[in-house]
Enzyme design. Structure first.
Site, PDB file in Angstrom:
ATOM      1  CG  ASP A 172      -2.020   1.025   1.130  1.00 12.89           C
ATOM      2  OD1 ASP A 172      -2.390   1.395  -0.001  1.00 12.89           O
ATOM      3  OD2 ASP A 172      -2.493   1.473   2.188  1.00 12.89           O
ATOM      4  CG  HIS A 224      -0.512   2.504  -9.250  1.00 14.13           C
ATOM      5  ND1 HIS A 224      -0.722   1.949  -8.013  1.00 14.13           N
ATOM      6  CD2 HIS A 224      -1.589   3.303  -9.479  1.00 14.13           C
ATOM      7  CE1 HIS A 224      -1.889   2.375  -7.531  1.00 14.13           C
ATOM      8  NE2 HIS A 224      -2.426   3.215  -8.399  1.00 14.13           N
ATOM      9  CG  LEU A 238       9.346 -17.136  -4.609  1.00 16.72           C
ATOM     10  CD1 LEU A 238       9.006 -17.180  -3.121  1.00 16.72           C
ATOM     11  CD2 LEU A 238      10.014 -15.805  -4.942  1.00 16.72           C
TER      12      LEU A 238
HETATM   13  C1  IPE Z   1      -5.319  -2.697  -0.133  1.00 16.02           C
HETATM   14  O1  IPE Z   1      -5.002  -1.364  -0.312  1.00 16.02           O
HETATM   15  C2  IPE Z   1      -5.307  -3.411  -1.438  1.00 16.02           C
HETATM   16  C3  IPE Z   1      -4.011  -3.508  -2.075  1.00 16.02           C
HETATM   17  C4  IPE Z   1      -2.858  -3.138  -1.616  1.00 16.02           C
HETATM   18  C5  IPE Z   1      -4.050  -4.159  -3.345  1.00 16.02           C
HETATM   19  P1  IPE Z   1      -6.134  -0.246  -0.421  1.00 16.02           P
HETATM   20  O2  IPE Z   1      -5.438   1.045  -0.532  1.00 16.02           O
HETATM   21  O3  IPE Z   1      -7.084  -0.586  -1.511  1.00 16.02           O
HETATM   22  O4  IPE Z   1      -6.889  -0.386   0.969  1.00 16.02           O
HETATM   23  P2  IPE Z   1      -7.945   0.582   1.640  1.00 16.02           P
HETATM   24  O5  IPE Z   1      -9.054   0.779   0.680  1.00 16.02           O
HETATM   25  O6  IPE Z   1      -7.231   1.861   1.932  1.00 16.02           O
HETATM   26  O7  IPE Z   1      -8.338  -0.120   2.901  1.00 16.02           O
HETATM   27  C1  IPE Z   2      -1.738   0.171  -3.296  1.00 19.49           C
HETATM   28  O1  IPE Z   2      -1.468   1.511  -3.348  1.00 19.49           O
HETATM   29  C2  IPE Z   2      -1.861  -0.423  -4.659  1.00 19.49           C
HETATM   30  C3  IPE Z   2      -3.213  -0.788  -5.045  1.00 19.49           C
HETATM   31  C4  IPE Z   2      -4.266  -0.774  -4.315  1.00 19.49           C
HETATM   32  C5  IPE Z   2      -3.371  -1.221  -6.399  1.00 19.49           C
HETATM   33  P1  IPE Z   2      -2.632   2.582  -3.329  1.00 19.49           P
HETATM   34  O2  IPE Z   2      -3.011   2.878  -4.729  1.00 19.49           O
HETATM   35  O3  IPE Z   2      -3.729   2.153  -2.457  1.00 19.49           O
HETATM   36  O4  IPE Z   2      -1.881   3.819  -2.711  1.00 19.49           O
HETATM   37  P2  IPE Z   2      -2.489   4.864  -1.690  1.00 19.49           P
HETATM   38  O5  IPE Z   2      -2.897   4.099  -0.475  1.00 19.49           O
HETATM   39  O6  IPE Z   2      -3.637   5.512  -2.364  1.00 19.49           O
HETATM   40  O7  IPE Z   2      -1.348   5.788  -1.424  1.00 19.49           O
HETATM   41 MG    MG Z   3      -4.117   2.478  -0.449  1.00 21.42          MG
END
Ligand code: IPE
Ligand code: IPE
Ligand code: MG
Length: 224
Positions: free
Chosen positions: A12, A29, A122
């Site tokens: 995240d 990303h 792995l």
């Molecule tokens: C969780 O992250 C999902 C992934 C890392 C793929 P999110 O950014 O979507 O989670 P929430 O919505 O903040 O809980």
């Molecule tokens: C996690 O990073 C990746 C995915 C959910 C695909 P986020 O896109 O949730 O990044 P933040 O939390 O908005 O910074």
């Molecule tokens: Mg996020």
């Protein structure tokens, strides 16, 4: 020292990193993919057998279409350019979650799974359109359909992580302390590490520190 076979990661913080350093969530990303490669290398270095990466949740469909499209195009590029390299490194790729993407992406994912199926160094579980609640419901439905007794062992057989041990370590980067529907069943006894750094800033050294800390933890499993 605690044994370590499986690490699961909620990657995240890409969007925030992108906005902060490149004025675009999508750039975050893209940067996050570099971290994925670094962490795979360190996982191999540590002789860890399973790595589960949360890449797209069942809830992530709520995001703007443009961001979703970009995420999947990144994944397509990754599969096209990296699958042979992963295969040569004896890495097995498995998708957990429901593969209902574009025909092109579904095909690439199936091909990657097929190509790497026999690999043994792995196993990377890519959690894509994954939600733990839906995974458990599907497993329960299969139990019912097959007239099987509802117990832990039988339920586990129908989870997408069947055949692999539960993660001893669960890491969430991005300075947020929640599980966001990830491995709710499998993480019942995981050691959870909430990491302040955003995923693109997460380094091999941060990963190594967590593993070192994990090895010294007294894991009770209810005992004393
Ligand atoms: C969780 O992250 C999902 C992934 C890392 C793929 P999110 O950014 O979507 O989670 P929430 O919505 O903040 O809980
Ligand atoms: C996690 O990073 C990746 C995915 C959910 C695909 P986020 O896109 O949730 O990044 P933040 O939390 O908005 O910074
Ligand atoms: Mg996020």
């Amino acid at each position: 020292m605690n044994p370590l076979k499986h690490v699961a990661i909620i990657m995240d913080g890409n969007g925030r990193w992108g906005l902060k350093y490149k004025k675009s969530r999508n750039a975050g990303h893209r940067a996050g993919l570099n971290t994925v490669e670094k962490i795979i290398k360190e996982t191999i270095n540590q002789k860890i057998k399973y790595l589960t990466l949360y890449a797209f949740s069942t809830e992530n469909w709520k995001r703007p279409r443009k961001e979703i499209k970009y995420l999947f195009s990144l994944l397509e590029d990754f599969l096209i350019t990296k699958i042979d390299e992963l295969n040569n490194q004896n890495i097995k790729l498995k998708v957990i979650g429901i593969k209902n993407f574009s025909t092109k992406l579904n095909k690439l994912l199936n091909l990657a799974e097929k190509k790497t199926f026999k690999n043994t160094k792995l196993q990377i579980n890519l959690a894509l359109n994954y939600g733990s609640k839906s995974e458990i419901i599907i497993a329960l439905k299969k139990l019912k359909k097959n007239n099987q007794i509802i117990n832990e062992q039988n339920l586990t057989k129908y989870l997408q992580t069947k055949d692999i041990p539960d993660p001893e370590i669960l890491i969430r980067t991005g300075n947020t302390q929640r599980l966001s529907n990830f491995l709710l069943w499998q993480a019942a006894y995981s050691e959870i590490f909430f990491e302040k750094k955003l995923w693109p800033s997460f380094e091999r050294s941060d990963f190594k520190k967590i593993i070192k800390k994990y090895k010294t933890i007294k894991r009770n499993f209810g005992s004393i």
